[in-house]
Design a protein around this motif. Structure first.
Motif, PDB file in Angstrom:
ATOM      1  N   UNK A  24     -24.398  36.133  -6.351  1.00  0.00           N
ATOM      2  CA  UNK A  24     -24.420  34.987  -5.441  1.00  0.00           C
ATOM      3  C   UNK A  24     -23.243  35.025  -4.467  1.00  0.00           C
ATOM      4  N   UNK A  25     -22.073  35.417  -4.973  1.00  0.00           N
ATOM      5  CA  UNK A  25     -20.906  35.517  -4.089  1.00  0.00           C
ATOM      6  C   UNK A  25     -21.136  36.551  -2.996  1.00  0.00           C
ATOM      7  N   UNK A  26     -21.637  37.724  -3.377  1.00  0.00           N
ATOM      8  CA  UNK A  26     -21.852  38.787  -2.399  1.00  0.00           C
ATOM      9  C   UNK A  26     -22.931  38.420  -1.386  1.00  0.00           C
ATOM     10  N   UNK A  27     -23.989  37.759  -1.851  1.00  0.00           N
ATOM     11  CA  UNK A  27     -25.052  37.354  -0.928  1.00  0.00           C
ATOM     12  C   UNK A  27     -24.519  36.358   0.094  1.00  0.00           C
ATOM     13  N   UNK A  28     -23.729  35.392  -0.365  1.00  0.00           N
ATOM     14  CA  UNK A  28     -23.201  34.378   0.542  1.00  0.00           C
ATOM     15  C   UNK A  28     -22.224  34.988   1.549  1.00  0.00           C
ATOM     16  N   UNK A  29     -21.340  35.846   1.058  1.00  0.00           N
ATOM     17  CA  UNK A  29     -20.376  36.502   1.954  1.00  0.00           C
ATOM     18  C   UNK A  29     -21.091  37.425   2.933  1.00  0.00           C
ATOM     19  N   UNK A  30     -22.077  38.164   2.454  1.00  0.00           N
ATOM     20  CA  UNK A  30     -22.827  39.066   3.336  1.00  0.00           C
ATOM     21  C   UNK A  30     -23.568  38.324   4.428  1.00  0.00           C
ATOM     22  N   UNK A  31     -24.207  37.207   4.067  1.00  0.00           N
ATOM     23  CA  UNK A  31     -24.909  36.414   5.073  1.00  0.00           C
ATOM     24  C   UNK A  31     -23.936  35.840   6.091  1.00  0.00           C
ATOM     25  N   UNK A  32     -22.769  35.390   5.595  1.00  0.00           N
ATOM     26  CA  UNK A  32     -21.742  34.872   6.503  1.00  0.00           C
ATOM     27  C   UNK A  32     -21.253  35.956   7.449  1.00  0.00           C
ATOM     28  N   UNK A  33     -21.054  37.166   6.937  1.00  0.00           N
ATOM     29  CA  UNK A  33     -20.601  38.277   7.768  1.00  0.00           C
ATOM     30  C   UNK A  33     -21.615  38.612   8.854  1.00  0.00           C
ATOM     31  N   UNK A  34     -22.890  38.611   8.506  1.00  0.00           N
ATOM     32  CA  UNK A  34     -23.929  38.886   9.505  1.00  0.00           C
ATOM     33  C   UNK A  34     -23.904  37.837  10.609  1.00  0.00           C
ATOM     34  N   UNK A  35     -23.723  36.574  10.218  1.00  0.00           N
ATOM     35  CA  UNK A  35     -23.681  35.509  11.218  1.00  0.00           C
ATOM     36  C   UNK A  35     -22.438  35.613  12.087  1.00  0.00           C
ATOM     37  N   UNK A  36     -21.317  35.998  11.482  1.00  0.00           N
ATOM     38  CA  UNK A  36     -20.089  36.208  12.257  1.00  0.00           C
ATOM     39  C   UNK A  36     -20.257  37.362  13.238  1.00  0.00           C
TER      40      UNK A  36
END
Length: 245
Positions: free
Chosen positions: A53-65
């Motif tokens: 869950x942590x990696x999915x959330x960080x990865x999605x945030x990175x894509x949006x950034x």
């Protein structure tokens, strides 16, 4: 020395006010929010836990950034030739996360498990996207809703719906073999009993080191089927004990 310190202060202020500080703070917040949801899944021993869950959330945030900040220089240099839509990358995350969620779903006959974990992964990806775009309140508020639903609504389901639907918890102590769980599930399915959840652990204070404790939440069609199913479970060679909670 004073000028040197003054230069350091200016550099520090410039870093804080830069896009890099914004991106770092959003990534950290996404990691915290995704980790909070993951802790609940990890505590209840679901297929996808804290790290996922942590990696999915960080990865999605990175894509949006990347969508928000990654193409600024290119847009400034070629703005008259480019028609850019940042939401495209977000759309790919929303659709692509379904493949990861599908890996947590387990189908056994008429029983489907892992849907809640798949849904939590999908929601966590949305939380990461919202943090990445700067919608902090929406991301934090959504995390609160997810935690409340996973913890408290699960208790409501165990108490209220258990009484309404006849959901029962049954515990089976059986010898650990490759076919033990498969045989148990097969008996339930033969009697049209739906298995809602399965938990496996080593049986406490057992002389036999290979004795496991299977705890299942099942939905019986009626009381007669319950008694018949328990009787059939007792006839399995590997089964040592069967009782309801």
């Amino acid at each position: 020395m004073f000028c040197y310190r003054g230069d350091l202060v200016e550099v520090f202020i410039s870093i804080i006010n830069s896009d890099s500080a914004t991106m770092v703070s959003r990534l950290i917040l996404a990691a915290v929010l995704g980790g909070i949801v993951g802790v609940e899944r990890e505590y209840n021993k679901h297929p996808a836990g804290f790290r996922t869950h942590l990696l999915v959330c960080v990865g999605a945030c990175l894509v949006m950034l990347m969508a928000m900040f990654g193409f600024q220089q290119f847009m400034e240099e070629h703005g008259e030739f480019v028609n850019y839509d940042p939401s495209r990358l977000a759309a790919y995350v929303v659709s692509g996360i379904g493949f990861l969620g599908a890996g947590t779903i387990i189908v056994q006959g008429y029983t489907v498990r892992g849907l809640t974990t798949a849904a939590s992964i999908w929601v966590v990806a949305g939380i990461g996207l919202s943090i990445g775009v700067g919608m902090y309140f929406a991301g934090i508020f959504t995390t609160g809703i997810v935690i409340l639903s996973l913890i408290f609504l699960n208790r409501v389901e165990d108490s209220f719906f258990k009484k309404r639907k006849g959901v029962d918890a049954i515990v089976i102590h059986a010898t650990a073999k490759d076919t033990t769980l498969l045989t148990i599930i097969s008996i339930f399915e033969e009697n049209n009993v739906k298995v809602k959840k399965v938990m496996v652990e080593r049986a406490p204070s057992s002389d036999n080191e290979n004795l496991l404790r299977y705890q299942l939440k099942v939905l019986y069609p009626d009381q007669d089927v319950k008694l018949t199913t328990i009787e059939k479970l007792y006839k399995i060679n590997q089964v040592h004990k069967v009782y309801s909670l």
